[in-house]
Motif scaffolding. Structure first.
Motif, PDB file in Angstrom:
ATOM      1  N   GLU A 163       8.590  25.408 -42.532  1.00 57.17           N
ATOM      2  CA  GLU A 163       9.078  24.255 -41.769  1.00 57.17           C
ATOM      3  C   GLU A 163       9.697  23.191 -42.664  1.00 57.17           C
ATOM      4  OE1 GLU A 163       5.906  25.480 -41.349  1.00 57.17           O
ATOM      5  OE2 GLU A 163       6.560  26.686 -39.631  1.00 57.17           O
ATOM      6  N   GLY A 164       9.395  23.260 -43.963  1.00 57.85           N
ATOM      7  CA  GLY A 164       9.882  22.252 -44.896  1.00 57.85           C
ATOM      8  C   GLY A 164       8.765  21.823 -45.838  1.00 57.85           C
ATOM      9  N   TRP A 165       8.997  20.734 -46.567  1.00 54.60           N
ATOM     10  CA  TRP A 165       7.994  20.216 -47.499  1.00 54.60           C
ATOM     11  C   TRP A 165       7.018  19.343 -46.721  1.00 54.60           C
ATOM     12  CZ3 TRP A 165       7.276  21.622 -52.480  1.00 54.60           C
ATOM     13  CH2 TRP A 165       6.318  20.911 -53.205  1.00 54.60           C
ATOM     14  N   VAL A 166       5.745  19.751 -46.701  1.00 54.44           N
ATOM     15  CA  VAL A 166       4.732  19.089 -45.880  1.00 54.44           C
ATOM     16  C   VAL A 166       3.768  18.338 -46.780  1.00 54.44           C
ATOM     17  CG1 VAL A 166       2.876  19.400 -44.203  1.00 54.44           C
ATOM     18  CG2 VAL A 166       4.919  20.848 -44.091  1.00 54.44           C
ATOM     19  N   THR A 167       3.523  17.073 -46.457  1.00 56.33           N
ATOM     20  CA  THR A 167       2.576  16.251 -47.196  1.00 56.33           C
ATOM     21  C   THR A 167       1.714  15.478 -46.210  1.00 56.33           C
ATOM     22  OG1 THR A 167       4.300  15.908 -48.874  1.00 56.33           O
ATOM     23  CG2 THR A 167       2.310  14.575 -49.058  1.00 56.33           C
ATOM     24  N   ASP A 168       0.405  15.491 -46.440  1.00 55.60           N
ATOM     25  CA  ASP A 168      -0.529  14.716 -45.617  1.00 55.60           C
ATOM     26  C   ASP A 168      -0.926  13.456 -46.384  1.00 55.60           C
ATOM     27  OD1 ASP A 168      -0.416  16.543 -43.612  1.00 55.60           O
ATOM     28  OD2 ASP A 168      -2.347  17.488 -44.032  1.00 55.60           O
ATOM     29  N   TYR A 169      -0.783  12.314 -45.730  1.00 52.36           N
ATOM     30  CA  TYR A 169      -1.010  11.020 -46.365  1.00 52.36           C
ATOM     31  C   TYR A 169      -2.128  10.255 -45.662  1.00 52.36           C
ATOM     32  CZ  TYR A 169       3.620  11.460 -48.606  1.00 52.36           C
ATOM     33  OH  TYR A 169       4.700  11.871 -49.342  1.00 52.36           O
ATOM     34  N   VAL A 170      -2.659   9.260 -46.374  1.00 51.19           N
ATOM     35  CA  VAL A 170      -3.544   8.256 -45.788  1.00 51.19           C
ATOM     36  C   VAL A 170      -2.953   6.895 -46.121  1.00 51.19           C
ATOM     37  CG1 VAL A 170      -5.889   7.397 -45.562  1.00 51.19           C
ATOM     38  CG2 VAL A 170      -5.502   9.749 -46.353  1.00 51.19           C
ATOM     39  N   PHE A 192      -1.875  10.916 -41.601  1.00 46.04           N
ATOM     40  CA  PHE A 192      -0.730  11.487 -40.905  1.00 46.04           C
ATOM     41  C   PHE A 192      -0.043  12.540 -41.773  1.00 46.04           C
ATOM     42  CE2 PHE A 192       1.121   8.130 -43.402  1.00 46.04           C
ATOM     43  CZ  PHE A 192       2.400   8.575 -43.752  1.00 46.04           C
ATOM     44  N   ARG A 193       0.776  13.355 -41.113  1.00 44.70           N
ATOM     45  CA  ARG A 193       1.502  14.447 -41.769  1.00 44.70           C
ATOM     46  C   ARG A 193       2.994  14.151 -41.739  1.00 44.70           C
ATOM     47  NH1 ARG A 193      -0.403  20.321 -40.477  1.00 44.70           N
ATOM     48  NH2 ARG A 193      -1.943  19.504 -41.943  1.00 44.70           N
ATOM     49  N   ARG A 194       3.629  14.304 -42.880  1.00 44.91           N
ATOM     50  CA  ARG A 194       5.072  14.095 -42.996  1.00 44.91           C
ATOM     51  C   ARG A 194       5.727  15.398 -43.425  1.00 44.91           C
ATOM     52  NH1 ARG A 194       8.795  12.368 -47.076  1.00 44.91           N
ATOM     53  NH2 ARG A 194      10.408  10.942 -46.271  1.00 44.91           N
ATOM     54  N   THR A 195       6.736  15.823 -42.673  1.00 47.09           N
ATOM     55  CA  THR A 195       7.455  17.053 -42.976  1.00 47.09           C
ATOM     56  C   THR A 195       8.913  16.731 -43.270  1.00 47.09           C
ATOM     57  OG1 THR A 195       6.018  18.334 -41.499  1.00 47.09           O
ATOM     58  CG2 THR A 195       8.116  19.338 -42.130  1.00 47.09           C
ATOM     59  N   ARG A 196       9.371  17.116 -44.462  1.00 45.25           N
ATOM     60  CA  ARG A 196      10.776  16.982 -44.819  1.00 45.25           C
ATOM     61  C   ARG A 196      11.430  18.344 -44.606  1.00 45.25           C
ATOM     62  NH1 ARG A 196      10.361  15.580 -49.847  1.00 45.25           N
ATOM     63  NH2 ARG A 196      11.061  17.498 -50.850  1.00 45.25           N
ATOM     64  N   HIS A 246      13.337  14.220 -41.280  1.00 45.54           N
ATOM     65  CA  HIS A 246      11.905  14.060 -41.462  1.00 45.54           C
ATOM     66  C   HIS A 246      11.211  13.960 -40.108  1.00 45.54           C
ATOM     67  CE1 HIS A 246      13.670  12.585 -45.228  1.00 45.54           C
ATOM     68  NE2 HIS A 246      12.532  12.878 -45.812  1.00 45.54           N
ATOM     69  N   SER A 247       9.948  14.349 -40.099  1.00 43.81           N
ATOM     70  CA  SER A 247       9.109  14.114 -38.921  1.00 43.81           C
ATOM     71  C   SER A 247       7.752  13.627 -39.396  1.00 43.81           C
ATOM     72  CB  SER A 247       8.944  15.388 -38.079  1.00 43.81           C
ATOM     73  OG  SER A 247       8.206  16.369 -38.784  1.00 43.81           O
ATOM     74  N   LYS A 248       7.111  12.809 -38.562  1.00 40.25           N
ATOM     75  CA  LYS A 248       5.776  12.301 -38.869  1.00 40.25           C
ATOM     76  C   LYS A 248       4.864  12.573 -37.683  1.00 40.25           C
ATOM     77  CE  LYS A 248       7.138   8.523 -41.954  1.00 40.25           C
ATOM     78  NZ  LYS A 248       7.096   7.066 -42.174  1.00 40.25           N
TER      79      LYS A 248
END
Length: 524
Positions: A121-128, A146-150, A156-158
């Motif tokens: 789906e792309g580069w996925v990173t989970d943030y706080v 939350f999860r951010r997908t590039r 991008h999507s959040k």
């Protein structure tokens, strides 16, 4: 990618990871954080609104046992460092102190902790994030996972995953430690024949309903209310039923009760297993919860199913201008629950202005269709009483003087009705919906210009802006925030191109001198 050091630390970019034994980590008590006396005894903010109550509030039985049995799903030998201080003087500094601790626990639950991973789906990173101030939703929880997908195409999507609302310890001071919080919510006690004082019940209801509004608006199933010393975990199920766990204490250690770390890890694991959250579902709008004399709903595990969101409602007929003019109610103060004192105020002397309570089915927001940021929140496309609208919403719990700003903006639109679609955008209505302030207007097209200063306007467009402002001034008003971001352009063949002002939260009646000064702001 990771560079080990002599002392066992790992460095990934600007991140530092320390060695960890997960078994010991999740059995230990959380670090102690000293707090200022003013923080400990400070009066909590009390703001209550109608139409933001869960359908029911019950006990999340079985949470403790399930948390005790939980084991991390991700095998880690290192975790982010917690550069903890031992002192917090207010909620904001406490939030920042806890941020690294939240990151540590999240690190054991998600494979996408920073710097993230490449996926189909792309580069996925989970943030706080702590002290959240900017999302596509109006609500501002203190901590948001939350999860951010590039995506490969560069977009991008959040997606929100879990939220925590932090409160001062005094919020639960008079709640019996042996009582489940859902009983206090209804003014009941676990002791037969005992009741909770009305002011304590009011306080608990305010906190629970604020967290419930945040869960619903973010489309979440799981979240928490926490003082850090005491944390209650929340689960929202279809139909907007809410379950609350027994309290989890940061000082707990060992294996007979879940530690704060283990309980949060288990809750985050549940939230991640729900991803992506089915949203929306056709759950009915919430109805007022039972008053103290009503029977307490039966406790139990509950469904714990997917997120529910008040979207795609049935609309009872078209919205009319007369409905828009009812954007304020003229009766007594709205938002009080049964048994609450009408003169209840927070430490700032807050009083809820007399704003119209809008039904939950009236407002449907497309959070992915962000138009821009208003004075007190994001503006997104959506539906207002069945009509397409630009919806600006406000987190009334977190916006200083937000309810008064909302009232002022509604008043200004109503008083300038003759200028709708002439000098200001057409107003559709406003009030409070599910605990959030709402101002609905038509979306003018083509809309804003991509400029930062009036000197970048074409001369003919600047003249249209002057003409619109002159019409507002002729009504004895100033806009109060003349800025390119508060001007949109509309066009139709009959009337041609025209400039319209938006965001009237600062608009007010003014003397000639102030009107002249405001017009001079367009001199470039």
């Amino acid at each position: 990618m990771a560079a080990p050091s002599n002392n066992g630390l790992l460095r990934v970019g600007n991140l530092t990871f320390v060695p960890v034994d997960p078994t010991e980590f999740f059995a230990e008590a959380a670090p102690n954080i000293e707090t200022a006396r003013e923080y400990d005894v400070g009066r909590p903010t009390l703001k209550t609104y109608k139409n933001c109550t869960p359908t029911s509030v019950t006990h999340w039985a079985g949470f403790e046992q399930a948390a005790l049995q939980w084991e991390p799903t991700i095998n880690r030998t290192h975790m982010p460092n917690w550069s903890i201080s031992t002192y917090a003087e207010d909620e904001e500094s406490m939030n920042l102190q806890l941020l690294d601790g939240h990151r540590q626990i999240f690190h054991f639950c998600t494979p996408f902790s920073p710097p993230g991973q490449d996926t189909p789906e792309g580069w996925v990173t989970d943030y706080v994030l702590a002290n959240v101030r900017s999302t596509n939703t109006a609500v501002r929880p203190d901590t948001l996972f939350f999860r951010r997908t590039r995506r490969p195409d560069g977009t991008h999507s959040k997606r929100s995953l879990f939220m925590i609302e932090l409160k001062r310890p005094a919020i639960f001071d008079e709640v019996p430690s042996d009582d489940p919080l859902h009983l206090s919510y209804y003014g009941r006690s676990a002791t037969p024949g005992a009741f909770i004082a009305p002011e304590v019940r009011t306080r608990v209801r305010s906190v629970v309903e604020q967290a419930f509004v945040y869960l619903r608006d973010l489309g979440l199933t799981y979240g928490a209310i926490s003082t850090y010393r005491t944390t209650f975990f929340l689960r929202r199920s279809p139909g907007n039923h809410l379950q609350i766990s027994d309290p989890v204490f940061s000082a707990t250690e060992g294996t007979t009760k879940p530690t704060w770390r283990r309980a949060l890890g288990y809750a985050l694991d549940l939230a991640l297993s729900e991803y992506p959250f089915p949203d929306p579902d056709p759950a009915p709008a919430p109805v007022p919860a039972p008053v103290p004399d009503a029977p307490i709903p039966a406790t139990g595990q509950g469904t714990g199913g997917p997120s529910s969101h008040d979207s795609h409602p049935s609309h009872a007929g078209p919205h009319t201008r007369s409905q828009a003019r009812q954007g304020r109610s003229m009766g007594t103060r709205e938002g009080l629950q049964d048994g609450e004192a009408a003169d209840e105020a927070d430490d700032e002397g807050y009083r809820s202005p007399e704003l119209k309570e809008l039904p939950a089915s009236a407002v449907v927001v497309d959070r992915d269709a962000l138009i821009g940021m208003g004075a007190f929140g994001p503006c997104c496309r959506g539906i207002f009483f069945g009509e397409p609208a630009a919806l600006k919403r406000c987190d009334l719990w977190k916006t200083p003087d937000g309810a008064r700003q909302l009232t002022a903006e509604i008043d200004a639109y109503e008083n300038l009705e003759e200028l709708w679609d002439v000098a200001v955008v057409r107003f559709l209505g406003g009030g409070i919906c599910c605990g959030l302030g709402v101002v609905a207007t038509e979306e003018a097209r083509p809309g804003r210009l991509p400029v930062d200063h009036f000197s970048q306007f074409a001369p003919e467009d600047l003249e249209l802006v002057r003409a619109a402002l002159e019409k507002i001034h002729a009504k004895g008003y100033i806009h109060g925030d003349v800025d390119p971001r508060n001007i949109v352009f509309a066009y139709d063949p009959a009337r041609g191109r025209r400039a319209l002002f938006i965001d009237l939260s600062c608009a007010r009646a003014a003397q000639e001198e102030e009107r002249v000064e405001e017009m001079e702001m367009l001199d470039v």
